[in-house]
Write a protein that holds these residues in place. Structure first.
Motif, PDB file in Angstrom:
ATOM      1  N   ASP A  84      59.318 117.223 111.238  1.00  0.00           N
ATOM      2  CA  ASP A  84      57.940 117.150 111.734  1.00  0.00           C
ATOM      3  C   ASP A  84      56.925 117.345 110.607  1.00  0.00           C
ATOM      4  N   ALA A  85      57.326 118.086 109.583  1.00  0.00           N
ATOM      5  CA  ALA A  85      56.415 118.380 108.481  1.00  0.00           C
ATOM      6  C   ALA A  85      56.314 117.239 107.479  1.00  0.00           C
ATOM      7  N   GLN A  86      57.175 116.208 107.630  1.00  0.00           N
ATOM      8  CA  GLN A  86      57.133 115.093 106.701  1.00  0.00           C
ATOM      9  C   GLN A  86      55.755 114.443 106.711  1.00  0.00           C
ATOM     10  N   GLY A  87      55.192 114.253 105.537  1.00  0.00           N
ATOM     11  CA  GLY A  87      53.894 113.599 105.433  1.00  0.00           C
ATOM     12  C   GLY A  87      52.712 114.539 105.547  1.00  0.00           C
ATOM     13  N   ALA A  88      52.958 115.786 105.947  1.00  0.00           N
ATOM     14  CA  ALA A  88      51.868 116.764 106.002  1.00  0.00           C
ATOM     15  C   ALA A  88      51.498 117.192 104.593  1.00  0.00           C
ATOM     16  N   GLY A  89      50.276 117.700 104.439  1.00  0.00           N
ATOM     17  CA  GLY A  89      49.775 118.035 103.116  1.00  0.00           C
ATOM     18  C   GLY A  89      50.548 119.148 102.440  1.00  0.00           C
ATOM     19  N   HIS A  90      50.462 119.148 101.083  1.00  0.00           N
ATOM     20  CA  HIS A  90      51.065 120.189 100.255  1.00  0.00           C
ATOM     21  C   HIS A  90      52.565 120.344 100.533  1.00  0.00           C
ATOM     22  N   GLY A  91      53.253 119.221 100.555  1.00  0.00           N
ATOM     23  CA  GLY A  91      54.701 119.251 100.709  1.00  0.00           C
ATOM     24  C   GLY A  91      55.180 119.737 102.057  1.00  0.00           C
ATOM     25  N   GLY A  92      54.343 119.615 103.080  1.00  0.00           N
ATOM     26  CA  GLY A  92      54.741 120.020 104.431  1.00  0.00           C
ATOM     27  C   GLY A  92      54.235 121.379 104.850  1.00  0.00           C
ATOM     28  N   MET A  93      53.742 122.177 103.876  1.00  0.00           N
ATOM     29  CA  MET A  93      53.275 123.530 104.211  1.00  0.00           C
ATOM     30  C   MET A  93      52.153 123.500 105.241  1.00  0.00           C
ATOM     31  N   ASP A  94      51.271 122.515 105.126  1.00  0.00           N
ATOM     32  CA  ASP A  94      50.115 122.466 106.013  1.00  0.00           C
ATOM     33  C   ASP A  94      50.528 122.345 107.476  1.00  0.00           C
TER      34      ASP A  94
END
Length: 450
Positions: free
Chosen positions: A373-383
């Protein structure tokens, strides 16, 4: 983590929440399946959060406020492209956000504005009955700002979460797992910081955000319009939360431990002047500006349980990006700069080994569950994770994983370091919990919930 330790933390989660603020008002409110979310500030950082909110089926973006027509236009296009309903728009002057806060259709807000606006916007939101506020770092400018937000949060029985995303960085969470399972033994010393060449952020050509010129202030664009002035006026660790947040969680700060003393030193200031000359020439008006911020600011913090912490703020000189993490205990240590680890009795004597195998073994349950789910989110998924945690807290009407006491303690390092640098002394660290730290338990990311 032992099964008994995990059971204890899970069973005491509600109790520890009770010690935090006034959860009876939170738990009395019904949970919700969909969060009505308002945005104050939709510049480049605010648009990151907006994008994540628009991806979710459990969020309805009901309102947006900004004074920049261009940023508003970009944000509205993002909403349109997502297929979601168009939100109400608030604009026109710097206090337009107050009209947004007066609306009755908001469950929570996210603030992504210049630092000096965070405190007044948070308090205005709380006074208008909003119980959940997510704010970008920093919490305030002065030490009094931090106390004001804490007291307002307690008064209104609300939740203020500073959206510190590095607490959710994958390697950091794996190391936190290792700390909790005793891999490093008893923790003795930790390091972190913000070591990031921001010269191309603090200056631009007024049209594009990065690496494009020597302008700032009214002639600058995006962060150069406001952030650079802090480097002119202030000398201290201006951005400590990326480094301090993760290590604070590892050693239970505000939850059985606390910061007690702080001492900072600042180097001379040369980097920003040299950059202006390089980009704009020796005759550029900004070449005459006297920058107060030392190029490298080093801060030491002592803790109630005996640990020491070293932070470094290094944004004005050429260097590759690094947060400089080091977690060291009686059995070994991890350092992120060389991506290495050493565990006594397992690693070869006096030799580093690659950390990857260890990080994979102790990968945090949150990343195992939500990594896709974190794929493509900012800052390597942290966001993804920090916004997810905020939204889930609103939906469940419970305390946020990072609370107002965390926000105050992490962010207050800045004004405290300014005092220490200016006066050349060690300063006492205030206890924003007023003693509650002694009995609170650390339930941050104890499983894969959020």
């Amino acid at each position: 983590m032992s099964s008994s330790r995990r059971h204890f933390l899970q069973s005491s989660a509600v109790l520890s929440a009770g010690i935090l603020l006034h959860p009876q008002s939170l738990f009395a409110a019904p949970a919700t399946d969909k969060v009505r979310l308002g945005f104050i500030g939709v510049g480049l950082r605010g648009q990151n959060h907006l994008d994540l909110a628009l991806r979710r089926s459990d969020v309805h973006v009901v309102s947006i406020c900004d004074i920049d027509e261009g940023m508003l236009a970009t944000s509205l296009k993002m909403v349109k492209d997502s297929g979601k309903p168009e939100p109400k728009i608030y604009k026109g002057d710097v206090h337009a956000y107050r009209k947004l806060l007066e609306a009755k259709d908001i469950d929570a807000i996210i603030i992504s504005t210049p630092w000096e606006w965070h405190k007044p916007m948070i308090i205005d939101a709380l006074e208008r009955g909003i119980k959940y506020v997510g704010t970008e770092v920093m919490l305030g400018i002065t030490l009094q700002d931090h106390w004001d937000v804490v007291k307002a949060c307690e008064k209104h029985k609300a939740q203020v979460m500073q959206l510190e995303n590095v607490c959710y960085r994958r390697d950091v969470m794996a190391v936190m797992n290792m700390v909790r399972q005793g891999v490093f033994g008893e923790i003795i010393h930790l390091q972190g910081g913000y070591q990031h060449d921001l010269r191309g952020v603090k200056f631009n050509d007024g049209k594009t955000p990065y690496d494009s010129g020597a302008e700032f202030g009214q002639k600058g664009y995006s962060e150069a319009k406001w952030r650079t002035q802090h480097s002119v006026d202030r000398n201290g660790d201006l951005y400590p939360t990326h480094g301090i947040g993760p290590v604070a969680m590892m050693i239970d700060i505000n939850r059985g431990n606390r910061f007690t003393k702080l001492s900072s030193f600042a180097s001379k200031a040369r980097g920003l002047h040299d950059y202006v000359v390089k980009k704009g020439g020796a005759d550029h008006p900004n070449a005459k500006v006297q920058f107060k911020l030392g190029d490298v600011v080093t801060t030491q913090i002592g803790c109630a349980n005996g640990e020491t912490i070293l932070l470094q703020h290094d944004t004005n000189l050429p260097r590759p990006y690094s947060l400089g993490f080091r977690v060291q205990g009686t059995k070994g240590l991890w350092m992120d700069l060389n991506k290495s680890i050493h565990i006594e009795g397992i690693s070869k004597p006096h030799q580093w080994e690659a950390a990857k195998e260890w990080l994979d073994k102790y990968d945090h349950p949150l990343w195992k569950k939500y990594g896709n789910d974190a794929q493509g989110a900012g800052h390597g998924g942290m966001d993804f994770f920090v916004v997810h945690a905020f939204i889930e807290s609103v939906k469940r009407q419970t305390v946020t994983p990072q609370d107002v006491y965390d926000a105050a303690a992490w962010s207050a390092i800045t004004p405290l370091s300014e005092i220490s640098v200016a006066e050349g002394k060690t300063v006492d660290f205030p206890d924003f919990t007023n003693g509650k730290w002694k009995n609170r338990k650390n339930t941050f990311a104890i499983d894969d919930t959020y």
